[in-house]
Design an enzyme around this catalytic site. Structure first.
Site, mmCIF file in Angstrom:
data_model
loop_
_atom_site.group_PDB
_atom_site.id
_atom_site.type_symbol
_atom_site.label_atom_id
_atom_site.label_comp_id
_atom_site.label_asym_id
_atom_site.label_seq_id
_atom_site.Cartn_x
_atom_site.Cartn_y
_atom_site.Cartn_z
ATOM 1 N N HIS A 25 23.283 -30.880 3.448
ATOM 2 C CA HIS A 25 22.286 -31.937 3.232
ATOM 3 C C HIS A 25 22.785 -33.089 2.356
ATOM 4 O O HIS A 25 22.587 -34.254 2.680
ATOM 5 C CB HIS A 25 21.026 -31.352 2.582
ATOM 6 C CG HIS A 25 20.523 -30.111 3.252
ATOM 7 N ND1 HIS A 25 20.407 -30.006 4.618
ATOM 8 C CD2 HIS A 25 20.089 -28.919 2.762
ATOM 9 C CE1 HIS A 25 19.930 -28.809 4.923
ATOM 10 N NE2 HIS A 25 19.737 -28.137 3.821
ATOM 11 N N LEU A 44 10.596 -19.101 10.821
ATOM 12 C CA LEU A 44 10.797 -20.532 11.103
ATOM 13 C C LEU A 44 9.997 -20.951 12.346
ATOM 14 O O LEU A 44 9.392 -22.025 12.374
ATOM 15 C CB LEU A 44 12.294 -20.818 11.312
ATOM 16 C CG LEU A 44 12.658 -22.294 11.433
ATOM 17 C CD1 LEU A 44 12.473 -23.027 10.116
ATOM 18 C CD2 LEU A 44 14.107 -22.469 11.901
ATOM 19 N N GLY A 69 9.918 -15.151 14.605
ATOM 20 C CA GLY A 69 10.387 -15.253 13.213
ATOM 21 C C GLY A 69 9.598 -16.257 12.390
ATOM 22 O O GLY A 69 8.707 -16.950 12.894
ATOM 23 N N ASP A 76 20.335 -30.384 10.838
ATOM 24 C CA ASP A 76 20.314 -30.495 9.376
ATOM 25 C C ASP A 76 18.952 -31.115 9.115
ATOM 26 O O ASP A 76 18.750 -32.301 9.410
ATOM 27 C CB ASP A 76 21.443 -31.410 8.874
ATOM 28 C CG ASP A 76 21.485 -31.414 7.351
ATOM 29 O OD1 ASP A 76 20.425 -31.653 6.748
ATOM 30 O OD2 ASP A 76 22.552 -31.170 6.768
ATOM 31 N N HIS A 77 18.000 -30.322 8.631
ATOM 32 C CA HIS A 77 16.625 -30.828 8.661
ATOM 33 C C HIS A 77 16.426 -32.044 7.757
ATOM 34 O O HIS A 77 15.446 -32.757 7.891
ATOM 35 C CB HIS A 77 15.599 -29.718 8.400
ATOM 36 C CG HIS A 77 15.577 -29.226 6.990
ATOM 37 N ND1 HIS A 77 16.363 -28.195 6.560
ATOM 38 C CD2 HIS A 77 14.877 -29.639 5.924
ATOM 39 C CE1 HIS A 77 16.144 -28.003 5.283
ATOM 40 N NE2 HIS A 77 15.245 -28.861 4.863
HETATM 41 P P1 NAD Z 1 13.344 -14.319 10.591
HETATM 42 O O1 NAD Z 1 14.090 -13.152 10.077
HETATM 43 O O2 NAD Z 1 11.957 -14.542 10.133
HETATM 44 O O3 NAD Z 1 13.292 -14.245 12.191
HETATM 45 C C1 NAD Z 1 14.378 -13.807 12.926
HETATM 46 C C2 NAD Z 1 14.042 -13.754 14.400
HETATM 47 O O4 NAD Z 1 15.188 -13.205 15.045
HETATM 48 C C3 NAD Z 1 12.846 -12.885 14.807
HETATM 49 O O5 NAD Z 1 12.158 -13.524 15.858
HETATM 50 C C4 NAD Z 1 13.508 -11.605 15.350
HETATM 51 O O6 NAD Z 1 12.761 -10.992 16.383
HETATM 52 C C5 NAD Z 1 14.775 -12.172 15.902
HETATM 53 N N1 NAD Z 1 15.824 -11.147 15.985
HETATM 54 C C6 NAD Z 1 16.462 -10.506 14.986
HETATM 55 N N2 NAD Z 1 17.348 -9.607 15.487
HETATM 56 C C7 NAD Z 1 17.245 -9.709 16.817
HETATM 57 C C8 NAD Z 1 17.877 -9.032 17.896
HETATM 58 N N3 NAD Z 1 18.839 -8.103 17.723
HETATM 59 N N4 NAD Z 1 17.504 -9.376 19.144
HETATM 60 C C9 NAD Z 1 16.558 -10.319 19.355
HETATM 61 N N5 NAD Z 1 15.945 -10.992 18.404
HETATM 62 C C10 NAD Z 1 16.284 -10.685 17.133
HETATM 63 O O7 NAD Z 1 14.282 -15.590 10.319
HETATM 64 P P2 NAD Z 1 13.841 -17.122 10.100
HETATM 65 O O8 NAD Z 1 13.466 -17.326 8.682
HETATM 66 O O9 NAD Z 1 12.857 -17.495 11.149
HETATM 67 O O10 NAD Z 1 15.214 -17.895 10.286
HETATM 68 C C11 NAD Z 1 15.827 -18.127 11.539
HETATM 69 C C12 NAD Z 1 17.021 -19.060 11.367
HETATM 70 O O11 NAD Z 1 16.591 -20.291 10.813
HETATM 71 C C13 NAD Z 1 18.100 -18.541 10.420
HETATM 72 O O12 NAD Z 1 19.334 -19.002 10.887
HETATM 73 C C14 NAD Z 1 17.782 -19.229 9.108
HETATM 74 O O13 NAD Z 1 18.929 -19.361 8.302
HETATM 75 C C15 NAD Z 1 17.316 -20.565 9.622
HETATM 76 N N6 NAD Z 1 16.426 -21.286 8.723
HETATM 77 C C16 NAD Z 1 15.205 -20.767 8.382
HETATM 78 C C17 NAD Z 1 14.363 -21.492 7.560
HETATM 79 C C18 NAD Z 1 13.009 -20.978 7.192
HETATM 80 O O14 NAD Z 1 12.291 -21.743 6.520
HETATM 81 N N7 NAD Z 1 12.598 -19.792 7.585
HETATM 82 C C19 NAD Z 1 14.760 -22.749 7.080
HETATM 83 C C20 NAD Z 1 16.002 -23.261 7.461
HETATM 84 C C21 NAD Z 1 16.812 -22.519 8.281
#
Ligand code: NAD
Length: 486
Positions: free
Chosen positions: A242, A15, A13, A179-180
C-alpha cells in the site's frame, strides 16, 4: 459491458461476506453489472444453493437497507447466484465447477467470458490457478481474468515463484492484483490532482516541493490477526504494497496518455528510480517500532507482546518510518517520508506535500508558514491547501489558514465496488502490475533482512502516541517535522 460469469472462490469467507457480495449488490443496484451475468460462489462447505443464498442475503442486507431497495430487488440479485462446493486442492472437484459454469452460460445465454476471483488464503492461489487451467475452465471462446487478493508473496523469492505459477495459466494482462488502497476514491483522485490541474502540475517537482509525507496510521492493534501478523509485520503488511503504491501514485511523471498502460509504466519508473538501500542506509533511514502498553481514546490497552497469539519475545514491527529518495531529475533532493503504525493516537491515511518557502523571511518580524497540500485519504476524504493570510483582528498578523475542498465521503463508492467494476470492464489501471510488485519486493528486501538480523533497533512506543520519537528525529535531520502531529 460484456456479459460474463463471475466465479468467486472463498465465497463463504469473511472478505466475501463483508466486502465482495455487498460490492456486487451495490453494482447491481446501480446497474453497473453487465445486462446479463451469473455469479458462481465456490466454498468448501456443502451448502445447498438455498442455504448459500440465505447467507448472501444476510451479507447484503445492510447495503439493501441503506439503498432503500425492496425485497424484489434483493431476490432478483440472488437469482443470478449459484453455489458449488469444491475442495480447491482436489483436481476432480473442478469438473463440477466447470459443469456449473457451462450450465450458467447456457441458461443465461452468456458468452464464455469468465472472471475468477480468489478470495482464499494465499497458499491456494497457485493451486487454484493451476487447477482452473487443467480442468478446462480456461478454455473459453471469450475472455478470462483472474483477480487475486493480497498478500502477493512474503518476499521477492516467493512472489516470483507465485507469479511464475500464475503466469502458466493466465497472461499478465489477465491478472488483476488487488491493492485495495488503489480502490480508495482519493487515491484514484491523485492522478487527476497532479495531471488535470496545470497549477499543481507546474509545481510538482523539486524546485517547489520541500518534502512529501505519506502516513497510514491505525488506532487498532493486531486484533485477531496475530497468527498472520506476527510473522509479517508492518513492512510486509503495509509498506511493500500500500505505502509504495501511494508513493508511486504521488511521484509518477505526467504519462503520455491517461490510460492503464501509460500510468502503470510511469509508476514502474518511480519504483525503478527509488534509491536502493544498503544495510547502512537502512540503519540511517528506517525506524522500526513496536507498540507498548498505553492509553488510547480513554482506554488502557496492552502491549503488542501481551496480545493473544503474539510471541512473548516477538520482534515484529508494528510501526515503520522510512526516508526514501527518488533518483530522477524531478525529485532529486526531495525526501519522501513514509510511516505506518498500529495503536497510533488517531486513525489517518494522508499525504502532505510541503512546499519550499523562499519567502519565509520576507515579512519583517514575522515568519510565513510553508504552503501545504493535504490529501486526506481515510477516514476523511478531501483536499486542503494551507496558505498564509493576514488576520485583520490581530493587527494584520500573518496566519496560516486552510482552504478545504473536502468531499462527502459517505456518497463515494466503496473501494471493492470500484475495483470490481474496473475488473469486469477490463480496466487494470488501479491494479498492481507484476513489475510494480516485483520492484517493491526487491526494494524492501534489504530492510526485511536488516530487521530479521536485528540490525535495526526495535523502539517500543506507547500505544496512543505517534510512534517512537526516532520517527520525528528522522525528519529533523533535514529540518522537517511530521505535520499535523500534536
Ligand atoms: P476466510 O478464512 O474467512 O475465508 C476463506 C475461504 O476459503 C472460505 O470461503 C473457505 O470455504 C475457503 N476455503 C478454505 N480452504 C478451502 C479449500 N480447501 N477448498 C475450498 N475452499 C476453501 O478468509 P478471508 O478473510 O475471507 O480472506 C480471503 C483472502 O482475502 C485472503 O487471501 C486474505 O489474505 C485476503 N484479505 C482478506 C481481508 C479481510 O478483510 N478479510 C482483507 C484483505 C485481504
Amino acid at each position: 459491458m460484456k456479459a460474463m460469469t463471475f466465479v468467486l472462490f472463498g465465497a463463504t469467507g469473511d472478505l466475501a461476506k463483508r466486502k465482495i457480495f455487498p460490492a456486487l449488490f451495490n453494482l447491481y443496484v446501480d446497474q453497473k453489472l453487465p445486462a446479463s451475468y451469473a455469479i458462481v460462489g465456490v466454498g468448501r462447505r456443502t451448502y445447498t444453493v438455498a442455504e448459500f443464498l440465505r447467507s448472501v442475503e444476510q451479507s447484503v442486507s445492510d447495503a439493501a437497507q441503506r439503498r432503500e431497495v425492496d425485497s424484489s430487488c434483493i431476490h432478483a440479485f440472488l437469482s443470478t447466484i449459484r453455489y458449488v462446493s469444491v475442495d480447491v486442492t482436489q483436481k476432480d472437484d473442478y469438473l463440477a465447477l466447470l459443469g456449473q459454469v457451462i450450465q450458467c452460460e447456457q441458461e443465461w445465454n452468456l458468452p464464455q467470458n469468465r472472471l475468477f476471483y480468489l478470495s482464499v488464503a494465499p497458499e491456494f492461489f497457485d493451486v487454484i490457478a493451476g487447477h482452473i487451467k487443467a480442468s478446462g475452465l480456461c478454455e473459453t471462446t471469450g475472455w478470462k481474468r483472474l483477480i487475486i487478493e493480497k498478500p502477493f508473496g512474503r518476499d521477492l523469492q516467493s512472489a516470483e515463484a507465485l507469479n511464475e505459477k500464475l503466469c502458466a495459466s493466465f497472461a499478465e494482462e489477465e491478472i488483476y492484483r488487488i491493492d485495495h488502497y488503489l480502490g480508495k476514491p482519493m487515491v484514484r483522485n491523485l492522478e487527476a490532482i497532479e495531471f488535470a490541474n496545470p497549477i499543481f502540475q507546474a509545481i510538482w517537482n523539486n524546485k517547489y516541493i520541500a518534502n512529501v509525507q505519506i502516513t497510514a496510521n491505525e488506532t487498532v492493534g493486531v486484533e485477531d490477526r496475530a497468527g498472520y501478523y506476527d510473522h509479517a509485520g508492518a513492512l510486509r503488511d503495509m509498506v511493500q504494497n500500500h505505502m509504495l503504491q501511494l508513493l508511486m501514485m504521488i511521484a509518477m511523471h505526467l504519462p503520455n496518455r491517461i490510460n492503464a498502460k501509460e500510468i502503470r509504466k510511469e509508476k514502474r519508473k518511480v519504483m525503478e528510480a527509488v534509491r536502493p538501500m544498503e544495510t547502512e542506509d537502512v540503519m540511517r533511514s528506517v525506524v522500526r517500532g513496536q507498540y507498548g502498553a498505553g492509553n488510547l481514546q480513554g482506554h488502557s490497552v496492552v502491549s503488542y507482546r501481551d496480545e493473544p497469539g503474539v510471541e512473548a519475545d516477538s520482534m515484529t514491527d508494528t510501526f515503520v518510518a522510512l526516508r526514501v529518495w527518488i533518483d530522477d531529475p524531478l525529485w532529486s533532493g526531495v525526501p519522501f517520508y513514509i510511516r505506518t503504525g498500529k495503536r497510533i493516537k488517531e486513525k489517518s491515511t494522508k499525504i502532505i506535500i510541503e512546499f519550499k518557502n523562499p519567502l519565509e523571511g520576507s515579512y519583517r518580524n514575522q515568519q510565513t508558514a510553508p504552503n501545504l497540500l493535504i490529501l486526506n485519504i481515510n477516514p476523511e476524504e478531501g483536499i486542503s491547501l494551507q496558505v498564509n493570510q493576514k488576520n485583520a483582528a490581530e493587527r494584520g498578523k500573518l496566519e496560516p489558514v486552510t482552504v478545504d475542498f473536502s468531499t462527502d465521503a459517505s456518497q463515494a463508492p466503496e473501494a471493492y465496488e470500484l475495483l470490481l467494476s474496473d475488473a469486469i470492464q477490463g480496466d487494470s489501471t488501479y491494479f498492481a502490475h507484476w513489475m510494480e510488485v516485483k520492484l517493491a519486493w526487491k526494494w524492501v528486501t534489504p530492510i526485511l533482512e536488516a530487521f530479521a538480523q536485528n540490525q535495526v533497533p526495535l523502539h517500543v512506543y506507547p500505544a496512543g502516541s505517534y510512534g517512537p520519537q526516532e520517527s520525528a528525529e528522522l525528519l529533523m535531520e533535514q529540518g522537517f517535522s511530521w505535520w499535523q502531529d500534536e
